[in-house]
Design an enzyme around this catalytic site. Sequence first.
Site, PDB file in Angstrom:
ATOM      1  N   ASN A 122       0.844  -1.210   0.000  1.00 59.78           N
ATOM      2  CA  ASN A 122       0.000   0.000   0.000  1.00 59.78           C
ATOM      3  C   ASN A 122       0.877   1.259   0.000  1.00 59.78           C
ATOM      4  O   ASN A 122       0.680   2.165  -0.805  1.00 59.78           O
ATOM      5  CB  ASN A 122      -0.899   0.001   1.239  1.00 59.78           C
ATOM      6  CG  ASN A 122      -1.859   1.185   1.265  1.00 59.78           C
ATOM      7  OD1 ASN A 122      -2.718   1.331   0.392  1.00 59.78           O
ATOM      8  ND2 ASN A 122      -1.694   2.065   2.243  1.00 59.78           N
ATOM      9  N   THR A 130       8.584   9.701   8.778  1.00 61.42           N
ATOM     10  CA  THR A 130       8.494   9.641  10.224  1.00 61.42           C
ATOM     11  C   THR A 130       9.888   9.696  10.861  1.00 61.42           C
ATOM     12  O   THR A 130      10.860   9.219  10.267  1.00 61.42           O
ATOM     13  CB  THR A 130       7.741   8.367  10.706  1.00 61.42           C
ATOM     14  OG1 THR A 130       8.174   8.038  12.030  1.00 61.42           O
ATOM     15  CG2 THR A 130       8.008   7.176   9.837  1.00 61.42           C
ATOM     16  N   TYR A 164       6.226  -1.224   9.088  1.00 62.32           N
ATOM     17  CA  TYR A 164       5.650   0.076   8.716  1.00 62.32           C
ATOM     18  C   TYR A 164       6.764   1.112   8.547  1.00 62.32           C
ATOM     19  O   TYR A 164       6.857   1.790   7.522  1.00 62.32           O
ATOM     20  CB  TYR A 164       4.635   0.550   9.772  1.00 62.32           C
ATOM     21  CG  TYR A 164       4.532   2.055   9.826  1.00 62.32           C
ATOM     22  CD1 TYR A 164       3.957   2.765   8.772  1.00 62.32           C
ATOM     23  CD2 TYR A 164       5.054   2.792  10.908  1.00 62.32           C
ATOM     24  CE1 TYR A 164       3.898   4.157   8.799  1.00 62.32           C
ATOM     25  CE2 TYR A 164       4.993   4.173  10.927  1.00 62.32           C
ATOM     26  CZ  TYR A 164       4.418   4.846   9.874  1.00 62.32           C
ATOM     27  OH  TYR A 164       4.369   6.213   9.887  1.00 62.32           O
ATOM     28  N   HIS A 165       7.620   1.240   9.572  1.00 63.95           N
ATOM     29  CA  HIS A 165       8.679   2.248   9.486  1.00 63.95           C
ATOM     30  C   HIS A 165       9.606   1.963   8.298  1.00 63.95           C
ATOM     31  O   HIS A 165      10.094   2.877   7.642  1.00 63.95           O
ATOM     32  CB  HIS A 165       9.467   2.312  10.801  1.00 63.95           C
ATOM     33  CG  HIS A 165       8.686   2.908  11.937  1.00 63.95           C
ATOM     34  ND1 HIS A 165       8.070   2.149  12.901  1.00 63.95           N
ATOM     35  CD2 HIS A 165       8.388   4.201  12.229  1.00 63.95           C
ATOM     36  CE1 HIS A 165       7.439   2.950  13.754  1.00 63.95           C
ATOM     37  NE2 HIS A 165       7.613   4.197  13.368  1.00 63.95           N
ATOM     38  N   VAL A 222       2.791   1.470  30.462  1.00 65.82           N
ATOM     39  CA  VAL A 222       4.081   1.801  29.856  1.00 65.82           C
ATOM     40  C   VAL A 222       4.737   0.498  29.423  1.00 65.82           C
ATOM     41  O   VAL A 222       4.775  -0.460  30.188  1.00 65.82           O
ATOM     42  CB  VAL A 222       4.952   2.537  30.909  1.00 65.82           C
ATOM     43  CG1 VAL A 222       6.398   2.605  30.479  1.00 65.82           C
ATOM     44  CG2 VAL A 222       4.386   3.923  31.179  1.00 65.82           C
ATOM     45  N   ARG A 230       7.086  -4.786  21.856  1.00 68.61           N
ATOM     46  CA  ARG A 230       7.962  -4.442  20.730  1.00 68.61           C
ATOM     47  C   ARG A 230       9.397  -4.874  21.017  1.00 68.61           C
ATOM     48  O   ARG A 230       9.763  -5.056  22.171  1.00 68.61           O
ATOM     49  CB  ARG A 230       7.960  -2.927  20.501  1.00 68.61           C
ATOM     50  CG  ARG A 230       6.580  -2.382  20.286  1.00 68.61           C
ATOM     51  CD  ARG A 230       6.610  -0.885  20.092  1.00 68.61           C
ATOM     52  NE  ARG A 230       5.240  -0.407  19.843  1.00 68.61           N
ATOM     53  CZ  ARG A 230       4.925   0.623  19.095  1.00 68.61           C
ATOM     54  NH1 ARG A 230       5.860   1.341  18.537  1.00 68.61           N
ATOM     55  NH2 ARG A 230       3.660   0.970  18.900  1.00 68.61           N
TER      56      ARG A 230
HETATM   57  P1  NAD Z   1      -4.604   7.956   9.315  1.00 69.68           P
HETATM   58  O1  NAD Z   1      -4.616   6.464   9.200  1.00 69.68           O
HETATM   59  O2  NAD Z   1      -5.517   8.607  10.283  1.00 69.68           O
HETATM   60  O3  NAD Z   1      -4.876   8.605   7.877  1.00 69.68           O
HETATM   61  C1  NAD Z   1      -4.372   8.064   6.689  1.00 69.68           C
HETATM   62  C2  NAD Z   1      -5.449   8.233   5.631  1.00 69.68           C
HETATM   63  O4  NAD Z   1      -4.967   7.725   4.384  1.00 69.68           O
HETATM   64  C3  NAD Z   1      -6.723   7.448   5.956  1.00 69.68           C
HETATM   65  O5  NAD Z   1      -7.845   8.294   5.853  1.00 69.68           O
HETATM   66  C4  NAD Z   1      -6.749   6.322   4.924  1.00 69.68           C
HETATM   67  O6  NAD Z   1      -8.064   5.964   4.562  1.00 69.68           O
HETATM   68  C5  NAD Z   1      -5.960   6.922   3.770  1.00 69.68           C
HETATM   69  N1  NAD Z   1      -5.252   5.929   2.930  1.00 69.68           N
HETATM   70  C6  NAD Z   1      -4.411   4.941   3.332  1.00 69.68           C
HETATM   71  N2  NAD Z   1      -3.948   4.259   2.256  1.00 69.68           N
HETATM   72  C7  NAD Z   1      -4.496   4.843   1.152  1.00 69.68           C
HETATM   73  C8  NAD Z   1      -4.396   4.594  -0.246  1.00 69.68           C
HETATM   74  N3  NAD Z   1      -3.658   3.593  -0.727  1.00 69.68           N
HETATM   75  N4  NAD Z   1      -5.078   5.394  -1.089  1.00 69.68           N
HETATM   76  C9  NAD Z   1      -5.855   6.410  -0.614  1.00 69.68           C
HETATM   77  N5  NAD Z   1      -5.996   6.683   0.699  1.00 69.68           N
HETATM   78  C10 NAD Z   1      -5.323   5.899   1.578  1.00 69.68           C
HETATM   79  O7  NAD Z   1      -3.085   8.361   9.592  1.00 69.68           O
HETATM   80  P2  NAD Z   1      -2.499   9.748  10.144  1.00 69.68           P
HETATM   81  O8  NAD Z   1      -2.232   9.591  11.575  1.00 69.68           O
HETATM   82  O9  NAD Z   1      -3.331  10.862   9.659  1.00 69.68           O
HETATM   83  O10 NAD Z   1      -1.098   9.766   9.406  1.00 69.68           O
HETATM   84  C11 NAD Z   1      -0.954  10.404   8.147  1.00 69.68           C
HETATM   85  C12 NAD Z   1       0.469  10.258   7.650  1.00 69.68           C
HETATM   86  O11 NAD Z   1       1.369  10.848   8.591  1.00 69.68           O
HETATM   87  C13 NAD Z   1       0.924   8.820   7.474  1.00 69.68           C
HETATM   88  O12 NAD Z   1       1.682   8.702   6.302  1.00 69.68           O
HETATM   89  C14 NAD Z   1       1.770   8.555   8.683  1.00 69.68           C
HETATM   90  O13 NAD Z   1       2.753   7.595   8.423  1.00 69.68           O
HETATM   91  C15 NAD Z   1       2.377   9.924   8.949  1.00 69.68           C
HETATM   92  N6  NAD Z   1       2.720  10.092  10.362  1.00 69.68           N
HETATM   93  C16 NAD Z   1       1.740  10.081  11.312  1.00 69.68           C
HETATM   94  C17 NAD Z   1       2.082  10.216  12.655  1.00 69.68           C
HETATM   95  C18 NAD Z   1       1.044  10.217  13.756  1.00 69.68           C
HETATM   96  O14 NAD Z   1       1.428  10.316  14.927  1.00 69.68           O
HETATM   97  N7  NAD Z   1      -0.240  10.130  13.451  1.00 69.68           N
HETATM   98  C19 NAD Z   1       3.433  10.365  13.010  1.00 69.68           C
HETATM   99  C20 NAD Z   1       4.407  10.379  12.016  1.00 69.68           C
HETATM  100  C21 NAD Z   1       4.032  10.240  10.687  1.00 69.68           C
END
Ligand code: NAD
Length: 382
Positions: A118, A144, A181-182, A254, A326
Site C-alpha cells: 500500500n 516519520t 511500517y517504518h 508503559v 515491541r
Molecule cells: P490515518 O490512518 O488517520 O490517515 C491516513 C489516511 O490515508 C486514511 O484516511 C486512509 O483511509 C488513507 N489511505 C491509506 N492508504 C491509502 C491509499 N492507498 N489510497 C488512498 N488513501 C489511503 O493516519 P495519520 O495519523 O493521519 O497519518 C498520516 C500520515 O502521517 C501517514 O503517512 C503517517 O505515516 C504519517 N505520520 C503520522 C504520525 C502520527 O502520529 N499520526 C506520526 C508520524 C508520521
Amino acid sequence: MRIIVAGGDGFCGWPTALYLSKQGHDVTIVDNLVRRKIDDELNSNSVTPIATLEERVEKWEELTGKEIQTFTGDLNHYDFLREVFRQTNPDAFVHFAEQRSAPYSMIDREHAVYTQSNNVIGNLNVLYAIKEFAPECHLIKLGTMGEYGTPNIDIEEGYIEIEHKGRKDLLPYPKQPGSFYHLSKVHDSHNIMFACKIWGIRATDLNQGVVYGLHTEETKMDPVLANRVDYDGVYGTALNRFINQAAIGHDITVYGSGGQTRAFLNIEDTVRCVEIAAENPADQGEFRVFNQFTEWFSVNDLAERVQKIAKEEGLDTQVKKIENPRIESEEHYYNAVNTKLRDLGLEPHLLTDDVIRDILRVAVENKERIIEENVLPSITWK
Ligand code: NAD
C-alpha cells in the site's frame, strides 16, 4: 495554490485540508477510506464521533463558503490517480495516504505485505503521476522520525557529513527503523530521492514525530468537522493512548522500562508545517528533508504527566509497567535536530498541562465510546 491532500479523511489529513482551505488554497482530498474499514476489522473506533467525508466537506462549505473537492479512490490504482491529476493539475501534492500503524504492520505476513505494498507502491504511483502529468508539482511526503531509529549519535535532518579515509561527503542519514511500517517509509524516502535525481522532481520529506492532540481551530467550528482520535493499542499514539486510558480509570500502561524517547508534536503544528513546506517549495530536482517535531519525551515522562493531570481532574489512575510487545531499546541516547521548519517560521505549540487537560476532557466527555479491551497491546513483534 492547487493542493491535493491525499489521506485527507485521516487524523492528520483532515485538519490539514481544512487549514489549507481556510488559508485560501484550492484543496482537493483524495482518500480510499480504508482507515474507516480498518476500524471495523479491529473492532475499534475514534473516541470522537466522526462524520462521513461527504458530510464533513458539505459542512465546511456551508460554514465558510469554501469548496473542498473529494475523490474517493486508491493511490495504488494508477488509472484513478491519473484522472485525479488530469482534473486537478496540482501545484503541491501532500501525501498522508499510507497505512501508518507499526503494530498493524507487525500482525502477520498479510498485514506486513499490505502495509508495504500500500505504502511503497502508492507512493511510487504518485511519483510517476507527478513526472507524467505535473512535473512542477511539489511532493510533500509524510515520513516519520521512526525512520532513523535511536542511534547513539545526534540525528540530523536527512543528511550527515561523513569523513571516511580522508574523504568527505554529505550522505543520507543512516536509517534503522523498528517495524515493517517504518521500513515502508524508508523505502519511500529512497524512491523519492531517486526520482528527484533522475526526473528532476521537487520533494520535501517531512520526518514527523508522534502527533498528539485532536482539535485545530477549524475542526472545533462544528461537531461535524471533528477530527478522529485513535486510542487503541494498534493506532493510538503514546500520549493520546495514555490520556484515554486515564479517562476510563484504566492503568496507564508503559511498555517495558519506559525510557524509550520519541519526538512529538501537536496536531496544530502538523497543519502549519505542511503549509510552511508548501509555501517554500523545494527546488526542481531537490530532495529536501525536514524533521517535523517540536519536543521529545520519554514514555515515562508522558505517563507521569498524564497521571498528574488526571489526578487534578479527579481521576485515579496508576502508571503500570507491562511487558514490552515491541523489540526496541528501552534506555538510549536521543538528540535530534529540528531547525529547518523553525527557521521557516514554525512557532511551536508545546505540551503544556492545559493541552493535556483539554484532550483529557474530550476523552472523558466521550468515554462511553472507549472500548476498554482495546486499550492494551494485542500485537507482539515476535
Ligand atoms: P490515518 O490512518 O488517520 O490517515 C491516513 C489516511 O490515508 C486514511 O484516511 C486512509 O483511509 C488513507 N489511505 C491509506 N492508504 C491509502 C491509499 N492507498 N489510497 C488512498 N488513501 C489511503 O493516519 P495519520 O495519523 O493521519 O497519518 C498520516 C500520515 O502521517 C501517514 O503517512 C503517517 O505515516 C504519517 N505520520 C503520522 C504520525 C502520527 O502520529 N499520526 C506520526 C508520524 C508520521
